[in-house]
Design an enzyme around this catalytic site. Structure first.
Site, PDB file in Angstrom:
ATOM      1  N   HIS A   1     -17.802   6.095 -25.363  1.00 55.74           N
ATOM      2  CA  HIS A   1     -17.298   4.860 -25.969  1.00 55.74           C
ATOM      3  C   HIS A   1     -15.925   4.615 -26.338  1.00 55.74           C
ATOM      4  O   HIS A   1     -15.788   5.941 -26.446  1.00 55.74           O
ATOM      5  CB  HIS A   1     -18.106   4.432 -26.851  1.00 55.74           C
ATOM      6  CG  HIS A   1     -19.497   3.545 -25.805  1.00 55.74           C
ATOM      7  ND1 HIS A   1     -20.808   3.892 -27.372  1.00 55.74           N
ATOM      8  CD2 HIS A   1     -19.915   3.278 -24.661  1.00 55.74           C
ATOM      9  CE1 HIS A   1     -21.674   3.314 -26.236  1.00 55.74           C
ATOM     10  NE2 HIS A   1     -21.683   3.219 -25.382  1.00 55.74           N
TER      11      HIS A   1
ATOM     12  N   ASP B   1     -13.942   3.779 -28.732  1.00 56.12           N
ATOM     13  CA  ASP B   1     -13.772   4.393 -29.515  1.00 56.12           C
ATOM     14  C   ASP B   1     -13.542   5.407 -30.054  1.00 56.12           C
ATOM     15  O   ASP B   1     -13.362   5.980 -30.856  1.00 56.12           O
ATOM     16  CB  ASP B   1     -14.273   3.697 -30.845  1.00 56.12           C
ATOM     17  CG  ASP B   1     -15.687   3.231 -30.993  1.00 56.12           C
ATOM     18  OD1 ASP B   1     -15.850   3.749 -30.015  1.00 56.12           O
ATOM     19  OD2 ASP B   1     -16.307   3.302 -31.666  1.00 56.12           O
TER      20      ASP B   1
END
Length: 301
Positions: free
Chosen positions: A65, A67
């Site tokens: 992901h 982040d």
């Protein structure tokens, strides 16, 4: 002198905020630097924290992901720009290899450093070195995710009073360590086990066996607590933990220093994470992480 500390580069979940960068965590372990989950902006946070590309020996990505991984492109290019002279090993879920390759070659640059790619496809040991063993455990998230754990081998602490009682000193002590006994005196007679330090890194996940296995007996547990307890339903739905759940894991595992991080932007009071962790029964050292914080590993018992 050896240094073992966590340098927090970013603590935001999903999106950066005015006060929190995307994720990024550097573990200094003696002479090595292990970078975990470099999200967007990690290269700049490294500069602010006084961390150089030359400090990096290993990069561990829990999952793909943004982040937790969008900073890979900049960090890898900086490693090459600065011509880091030593090997840099990168771990990430094998199922996300296409994402890693895209990030590694996101733009044109001169490749001067050969990264060693060691992807993770199952629970187990990734590397064993004299100062630590690195292993991974599968977590529970909508995309494949792994947590990481460093375990230092147990050592020996010599007991001066017992050595003196047996008349052992100087070269005899070295011989005892090498051979296990001298003149009928064994290591067990004059020493005790010095338990190796343990560091665990757990990001995006629901409660699962992997979380508990990674946390067991950790001197420091760095763990996501995206949500507060009143939003537990959201946490379960999106594959995350609450502050109370993270603290409950730490209590059960006997963790000495709990570091909470990866906070949702919906919350404005960081102190509430500490209050909920304490309410869950955690009584040890507790840190609610913020960007650019440095946290030393606890001293050995």
């Amino acid at each position: 002198m050896s240094v073992r500390e966590l340098v927090v580069l970013g603590t935001a979940s999903q999106v950066p905020t005015r006060h929190r960068n995307h994720n990024g965590y550097l573990l200094r372990w003696d002479g090595e630097g292990i970078l975990f989950d470099p999200g967007e902006g990690t290269q700049r946070q490294m500069l602010r924290a006084g961390v150089a590309a030359h400090d990096l020996n290993r990069i561990c990505v829990t999952h793909f992901h943004g982040d937790h991984s969008l900073g890979l492109a900049g960090v890898i290019q900086r490693i090459n720009l600065d011509q880091v002279p030593h090997e840099v090993t990168v771990h990430y879920p094998l199922s996300g290899e296409r994402f890693f390759d895209r990030l590694r070659y996101a733009t044109a640059y001169r490749e001067t450093v050969a990264l060693t790619q060691v992807p993770v496809s199952a629970d187990g040991v990734l590397d064993a070195r004299p100062s630590y063993t690195l292993d991974a455990r599968r977590l529970s998230h909508p995309v494949e995710s792994y947590g990481y754990r460093l375990t230092e081998p147990d050592g020996r602490r010599m007991l001066p009073d017992r050595l003196a009682a047996h008349g052992l000193k100087g070269p005899d002590v070295g011989r005892l360590l090498r051979e296990g006994s001298v003149g009928g005196v064994t290591l067990d007679d004059v020493s005790e086990i010095r338990r190796g330090q343990r560091f665990a890194f757990v990001m995006d996940t629901r409660l699962c066996d992997g979380v508990h296995a990674l946390a067991e007996g950790a001197d420091m547990l760095v763990i996501e607590s995206t949500f507060l307890d009143e939003d537990e339903r959201l946490a379960v739905d999106h594959g995350h933990l609450t502050a109370g759940q993270a603290a409950g894991v730490a209590v059960e595992a006997g963790v000495r220093h709990l570091v909470l991080t990866h906070f949702s932007q919906r919350y404005t009071d960081p102190d509430e994470f500490e209050r909920q962790a304490r309410a869950a029964g955690f009584a040890g050292e507790l840190t609610v992480a913020h960007d650019l914080l440095r946290v030393p590993l606890p001293k050995r018992r």
